[in-house]
Design a protein around this motif. Structure first.
Motif, PDB file in Angstrom:
ATOM      1  N   SER A 126       0.829  -1.204   0.000  1.00  0.00           N
ATOM      2  CA  SER A 126       0.000   0.000   0.000  1.00  0.00           C
ATOM      3  C   SER A 126       0.862   1.252   0.000  1.00  0.00           C
ATOM      4  CB  SER A 126      -0.942   0.002   1.208  1.00  0.00           C
ATOM      5  OG  SER A 126      -0.204  -0.019   2.420  1.00  0.00           O
ATOM      6  N   GLU A 127       2.101   1.122   0.516  1.00  0.00           N
ATOM      7  CA  GLU A 127       3.018   2.272   0.506  1.00  0.00           C
ATOM      8  C   GLU A 127       3.372   2.656  -0.932  1.00  0.00           C
ATOM      9  OE1 GLU A 127       3.243   0.448   4.473  1.00  0.00           O
ATOM     10  OE2 GLU A 127       3.421  -0.361   2.436  1.00  0.00           O
ATOM     11  N   ASP A 128       3.566   1.644  -1.770  1.00  0.00           N
ATOM     12  CA  ASP A 128       3.860   1.923  -3.177  1.00  0.00           C
ATOM     13  C   ASP A 128       2.711   2.686  -3.831  1.00  0.00           C
ATOM     14  OD1 ASP A 128       6.307   0.669  -3.062  1.00  0.00           O
ATOM     15  OD2 ASP A 128       5.545  -1.266  -3.768  1.00  0.00           O
ATOM     16  N   MET A 129       1.502   2.230  -3.554  1.00  0.00           N
ATOM     17  CA  MET A 129       0.345   2.888  -4.148  1.00  0.00           C
ATOM     18  C   MET A 129       0.137   4.273  -3.535  1.00  0.00           C
ATOM     19  SD  MET A 129      -3.537   1.471  -4.693  1.00  0.00           S
ATOM     20  CE  MET A 129      -2.987   0.252  -5.895  1.00  0.00           C
ATOM     21  N   GLY A 130       0.433   4.424  -2.266  1.00  0.00           N
ATOM     22  CA  GLY A 130       0.293   5.719  -1.603  1.00  0.00           C
ATOM     23  C   GLY A 130       1.147   6.786  -2.247  1.00  0.00           C
ATOM     24  N   LYS A 131       2.342   6.402  -2.709  1.00  0.00           N
ATOM     25  CA  LYS A 131       3.218   7.369  -3.378  1.00  0.00           C
ATOM     26  C   LYS A 131       2.591   7.875  -4.673  1.00  0.00           C
ATOM     27  CE  LYS A 131       7.513   5.427  -1.514  1.00  0.00           C
ATOM     28  NZ  LYS A 131       8.770   4.707  -1.828  1.00  0.00           N
ATOM     29  N   LEU A 132       1.834   7.006  -5.343  1.00  0.00           N
ATOM     30  CA  LEU A 132       1.143   7.426  -6.562  1.00  0.00           C
ATOM     31  C   LEU A 132       0.037   8.420  -6.234  1.00  0.00           C
ATOM     32  CD1 LEU A 132       0.805   3.964  -8.372  1.00  0.00           C
ATOM     33  CD2 LEU A 132       2.491   5.745  -8.814  1.00  0.00           C
ATOM     34  N   PHE A 133      -0.701   8.157  -5.184  1.00  0.00           N
ATOM     35  CA  PHE A 133      -1.787   9.048  -4.789  1.00  0.00           C
ATOM     36  C   PHE A 133      -1.253  10.403  -4.333  1.00  0.00           C
ATOM     37  CE2 PHE A 133      -4.449   5.329  -4.905  1.00  0.00           C
ATOM     38  CZ  PHE A 133      -5.732   5.815  -5.092  1.00  0.00           C
ATOM     39  N   ASP A 134      -0.040  10.418  -3.816  1.00  0.00           N
ATOM     40  CA  ASP A 134       0.563  11.683  -3.374  1.00  0.00           C
ATOM     41  C   ASP A 134       1.339  12.378  -4.491  1.00  0.00           C
ATOM     42  OD1 ASP A 134      -0.459  11.285  -0.885  1.00  0.00           O
ATOM     43  OD2 ASP A 134       1.427  10.620   0.038  1.00  0.00           O
ATOM     44  N   LEU A 135       1.308  11.794  -5.684  1.00  0.00           N
ATOM     45  CA  LEU A 135       2.042  12.327  -6.844  1.00  0.00           C
ATOM     46  C   LEU A 135       3.539  12.382  -6.596  1.00  0.00           C
ATOM     47  CD1 LEU A 135      -0.332  15.293  -7.854  1.00  0.00           C
ATOM     48  CD2 LEU A 135      -0.346  12.930  -8.685  1.00  0.00           C
ATOM     49  N   GLU A 136       4.030  11.460  -5.765  1.00  0.00           N
ATOM     50  CA  GLU A 136       5.461  11.396  -5.463  1.00  0.00           C
ATOM     51  C   GLU A 136       6.181  10.394  -6.358  1.00  0.00           C
ATOM     52  OE1 GLU A 136       5.767  10.488  -1.343  1.00  0.00           O
ATOM     53  OE2 GLU A 136       5.150  12.491  -0.670  1.00  0.00           O
ATOM     54  N   ALA A 137       5.426   9.544  -7.052  1.00  0.00           N
ATOM     55  CA  ALA A 137       6.001   8.554  -7.951  1.00  0.00           C
ATOM     56  C   ALA A 137       5.138   8.473  -9.206  1.00  0.00           C
ATOM     57  CB  ALA A 137       6.079   7.194  -7.268  1.00  0.00           C
ATOM     58  N   SER A 138       5.739   8.058 -10.305  1.00  0.00           N
ATOM     59  CA  SER A 138       4.989   7.902 -11.548  1.00  0.00           C
ATOM     60  C   SER A 138       4.538   6.458 -11.684  1.00  0.00           C
ATOM     61  CB  SER A 138       5.850   8.299 -12.743  1.00  0.00           C
ATOM     62  OG  SER A 138       7.000   7.469 -12.812  1.00  0.00           O
ATOM     63  N   GLY A 139       3.396   6.274 -12.306  1.00  0.00           N
ATOM     64  CA  GLY A 139       2.865   4.927 -12.467  1.00  0.00           C
ATOM     65  C   GLY A 139       1.364   4.971 -12.663  1.00  0.00           C
ATOM     66  N   TYR A 140       0.730   3.825 -12.588  1.00  0.00           N
ATOM     67  CA  TYR A 140      -0.699   3.712 -12.866  1.00  0.00           C
ATOM     68  C   TYR A 140      -1.400   2.965 -11.742  1.00  0.00           C
ATOM     69  CZ  TYR A 140       1.203   4.862 -17.416  1.00  0.00           C
ATOM     70  OH  TYR A 140       1.874   5.488 -18.437  1.00  0.00           O
ATOM     71  N   PHE A 141      -2.581   3.467 -11.365  1.00  0.00           N
ATOM     72  CA  PHE A 141      -3.354   2.734 -10.376  1.00  0.00           C
ATOM     73  C   PHE A 141      -4.820   2.641 -10.753  1.00  0.00           C
ATOM     74  CE2 PHE A 141      -2.912   7.126  -8.875  1.00  0.00           C
ATOM     75  CZ  PHE A 141      -4.223   7.516  -8.619  1.00  0.00           C
ATOM     76  N   TYR A 142      -5.295   3.518 -11.663  1.00  0.00           N
ATOM     77  CA  TYR A 142      -6.689   3.460 -12.071  1.00  0.00           C
ATOM     78  C   TYR A 142      -6.822   4.177 -13.411  1.00  0.00           C
ATOM     79  CZ  TYR A 142     -11.746   3.057 -11.230  1.00  0.00           C
ATOM     80  OH  TYR A 142     -13.064   2.706 -11.304  1.00  0.00           O
ATOM     81  N   THR A 143      -7.437   3.526 -14.379  1.00  0.00           N
ATOM     82  CA  THR A 143      -7.470   4.054 -15.741  1.00  0.00           C
ATOM     83  C   THR A 143      -8.264   5.348 -15.863  1.00  0.00           C
ATOM     84  OG1 THR A 143      -6.935   2.009 -16.909  1.00  0.00           O
ATOM     85  CG2 THR A 143      -8.377   3.521 -18.053  1.00  0.00           C
ATOM     86  N   ARG A 144      -9.129   5.648 -14.891  1.00  0.00           N
ATOM     87  CA  ARG A 144      -9.831   6.924 -14.963  1.00  0.00           C
ATOM     88  C   ARG A 144      -8.854   8.097 -14.957  1.00  0.00           C
ATOM     89  NH1 ARG A 144     -12.818   7.365 -10.241  1.00  0.00           N
ATOM     90  NH2 ARG A 144     -11.693   9.147  -9.409  1.00  0.00           N
ATOM     91  N   LEU A 145      -7.721   7.920 -14.332  1.00  0.00           N
ATOM     92  CA  LEU A 145      -6.717   8.985 -14.323  1.00  0.00           C
ATOM     93  C   LEU A 145      -5.705   8.810 -15.454  1.00  0.00           C
ATOM     94  CD1 LEU A 145      -7.753   8.977 -11.197  1.00  0.00           C
ATOM     95  CD2 LEU A 145      -5.790  10.501 -10.945  1.00  0.00           C
ATOM     96  N   GLN A 146      -5.073   7.654 -15.512  1.00  0.00           N
ATOM     97  CA  GLN A 146      -4.065   7.430 -16.537  1.00  0.00           C
ATOM     98  C   GLN A 146      -4.030   5.963 -16.937  1.00  0.00           C
ATOM     99  OE1 GLN A 146      -0.756   9.420 -14.255  1.00  0.00           O
ATOM    100  NE2 GLN A 146      -0.221  10.193 -16.289  1.00  0.00           N
ATOM    101  N   ASN A 147      -3.594   5.740 -18.173  1.00  0.00           N
ATOM    102  CA  ASN A 147      -3.478   4.393 -18.706  1.00  0.00           C
ATOM    103  C   ASN A 147      -2.270   4.374 -19.645  1.00  0.00           C
ATOM    104  OD1 ASN A 147      -4.074   2.508 -21.169  1.00  0.00           O
ATOM    105  ND2 ASN A 147      -5.315   1.657 -19.510  1.00  0.00           N
ATOM    106  N   PRO A 148      -1.462   3.314 -19.644  1.00  0.00           N
ATOM    107  CA  PRO A 148      -0.263   3.287 -20.488  1.00  0.00           C
ATOM    108  C   PRO A 148      -0.546   3.505 -21.974  1.00  0.00           C
ATOM    109  CG  PRO A 148      -0.186   1.508 -18.880  1.00  0.00           C
ATOM    110  CD  PRO A 148      -1.552   2.110 -18.779  1.00  0.00           C
ATOM    111  N   THR A 149      -1.600   2.865 -22.501  1.00  0.00           N
ATOM    112  CA  THR A 149      -1.921   3.033 -23.924  1.00  0.00           C
ATOM    113  C   THR A 149      -2.195   4.498 -24.234  1.00  0.00           C
ATOM    114  OG1 THR A 149      -2.924   0.831 -23.920  1.00  0.00           O
ATOM    115  CG2 THR A 149      -3.404   2.256 -25.807  1.00  0.00           C
ATOM    116  N   ASN A 150      -3.004   5.119 -23.394  1.00  0.00           N
ATOM    117  CA  ASN A 150      -3.330   6.528 -23.599  1.00  0.00           C
ATOM    118  C   ASN A 150      -2.087   7.399 -23.527  1.00  0.00           C
ATOM    119  OD1 ASN A 150      -5.784   5.223 -23.225  1.00  0.00           O
ATOM    120  ND2 ASN A 150      -6.738   6.977 -22.235  1.00  0.00           N
ATOM    121  N   ASP A 151      -1.209   7.085 -22.589  1.00  0.00           N
ATOM    122  CA  ASP A 151      -0.019   7.912 -22.413  1.00  0.00           C
ATOM    123  C   ASP A 151       0.946   7.792 -23.589  1.00  0.00           C
ATOM    124  OD1 ASP A 151      -0.994   8.897 -20.092  1.00  0.00           O
ATOM    125  OD2 ASP A 151       0.417   7.889 -18.756  1.00  0.00           O
ATOM    126  N   TYR A 152       1.053   6.599 -24.179  1.00  0.00           N
ATOM    127  CA  TYR A 152       1.888   6.447 -25.369  1.00  0.00           C
ATOM    128  C   TYR A 152       1.402   7.362 -26.492  1.00  0.00           C
ATOM    129  CZ  TYR A 152       3.828   2.111 -23.351  1.00  0.00           C
ATOM    130  OH  TYR A 152       4.456   1.195 -22.546  1.00  0.00           O
TER     131      TYR A 152
END
Length: 428
Positions: free
Chosen positions: A39-65
């Protein structure tokens, strides 16, 4: 070889570079969620401290490409995809203009965008002043207010086919300390890159030429990364002061001028409104982008041939297409669109609204559709459809008359389009 690729190569290969053994084509990540070990890994995403994906409503790899490819094509620093061009224009403006603010917008814009601004966003407490695309610098200056937050226009207006003097509008916007937002849907980055002329934010309805085949609705926002939000901290607090919904992050400090605007639009607006483009539609957009540079050349070739034919026909009152030397916007077209504008033109038949409708009913190659900028030729009567909600005065300001027909040349044989029009004109 230099890392800087030309537009044609970016269309085909930009945004995504597969590693050893990875898919050659942009992969469709059709997943709503993404798994993490802690959950710490995911928490960093929610705090905008790390880049990555957790829910497609916000970001998705295909869309980002695909967004990355569009940003490369426009010469921007960051991009995002939205569910439609309407969502893109709404997000682009609402990201910096809120209740009590004011926006200067060109009057010659797509009817749906005009209604979004003039009706829906007014209900949200945002005021708009509409100005002519032909405004002088002095006339533009008079439209600004102390609470003005942005200027909005279209490279090539839909359906008026006027060409915006981007450099002029950008200069005036910057003089008043606000960004210029340009909808570049009709020109596409193949024929015009507004950021190079001073625009700060570029939007697209990817549904049009970028998709090119009527396969999927979508939109995009590209940030030029050049507007100095910090210079006007009091004017743009959403970007330059702590965001309580993300633990006090200051977007300009954390993400710089090149990433602040798009990160805020994603973290706040996409999170709350959910106007995400599906990964499947993003895949279609990328397929369209791969042939965009080839298709646009054919669209422009057909557009000029059809415009030339109509311009000399006795039953046509006028034709608007900046590729014609007789067109009011020819010089601006040569400045901003030297390689061609698009395949869309507007013309008016001599006679009445009924005559315009009769002409359209007798077309066999061109289809009557609520669409434009497709591989297939289509046409529309704006006063009866896309701009139906406008008053007579607003129609005139938007450059629309009762006999105006918007004609979108596809990539068929140009002579077949001309023969189709010639036969239909005999019915009037």
């Amino acid at each position: 070889m230099s890392d800087k690729k030309r537009l044609e190569t970016i269309c085909v290969q930009g945004g995504y570079t597969p590693k050893n053994g990875e898919p050659r084509q942009v992969p469709i990540i059709q997943s709503t969620t993404f798994k993490y070990d802690t959950s710490e890994d995911m928490g960093k995403l929610f705090d905008l401290e790390a880049s990555g994906y957790f829910y497609t409503r916000l970001q998705n790899p295909t869309n980002d490409y695909v967004a990355k490819k569009l940003a490369e094509l426009e010469g921007g620093t960051a991009g995002m995809l939205t569910s439609s061009g309407q969502a893109a224009n709404f997000f682009a403006v609402f990201n910096i203009a809120n209740c009590g603010d004011h926006v200067v917008a060109c009057s010659a814009i797509y009817g749906g965008t005009f209604n979004l601004f003039n009706v829906t966003m007014r209900k949200m407490g945002i005021d708009f002043t509409f100005v002519s695309p032909d405004s002088t610098e002095e006339e533009l200056d008079k439209a600004f207010k102390p609470n003005t937050k942005a200027v909005f226009g279209e490279t090539i207006a839909n359906p008026a086919c006027s060409v915006l003097d981007i450099e002029l509008f950008a200069r005036v916007a910057h003089k008043h300390g606000v960004p210029l937002i340009i909808d570049n849907t009709f020109a596409t980055p193949v024929n015009c890159r507004p950021i190079e002329w001073g625009a700060d934010i570029v939007t697209h309805s990817t549904t049009k030429y970028i998709d090119g085949h009527g396969s999927g609705v979508g939109g995009a926002i590209i940030d030029g990364g050049k507007f100095d939000w910090n210079k006007y901290k009091d004017k743009f607090p959403g970007l330059t002061t702590p965001d309580d919904s993300y633990h006090g992050v200051i977007y300009t400090e954390r993400f710089g001028l090149g990433g602040a605007f798009i990160t805020k639009a994603t973290a706040q607006l996409m999170r709350d409104f959910g106007s995400i483009q599906s990964p499947q539609n993003a895949y279609y957009v990328n397929l369209g982008l791969e042939s965009l540079h080839v298709r646009m050349a054919r669209h422009c070739e057909n557009g000029l041939k059809v415009a030339t034919f109509l311009n000399s026909h006795p039953k046509i009152e006028w034709v608007r297409y900046c590729g014609l030397k007789t067109d009011k916007y020819y010089e601006l077209g040569q400045k901003y669109l030297p390689n061609g504008s698009c395949g869309v033109l507007s013309f008016a038949v001599k006679g009445t609204r009924k005559d315009a409708e009769t002409l359209m009913k007798n077309l066999k190659v061109a289809a009557i559709e609520t669409h434009v900028a497709d591989a297939r030729t289509c046409c529309l009567h704006p006063a009866n459809t896309t701009h139906r909600q406008l008053t007579d005065e607003q129609l005139v300001a938007a450059g629309i008359t009762p006999t105006l027909i918007r004609y979108s040349c596809g990539i068929e044989n140009a002579q077949d389009l001309i023969d189709d029009l010639a036969e239909a004109l005999e019915s009037i």
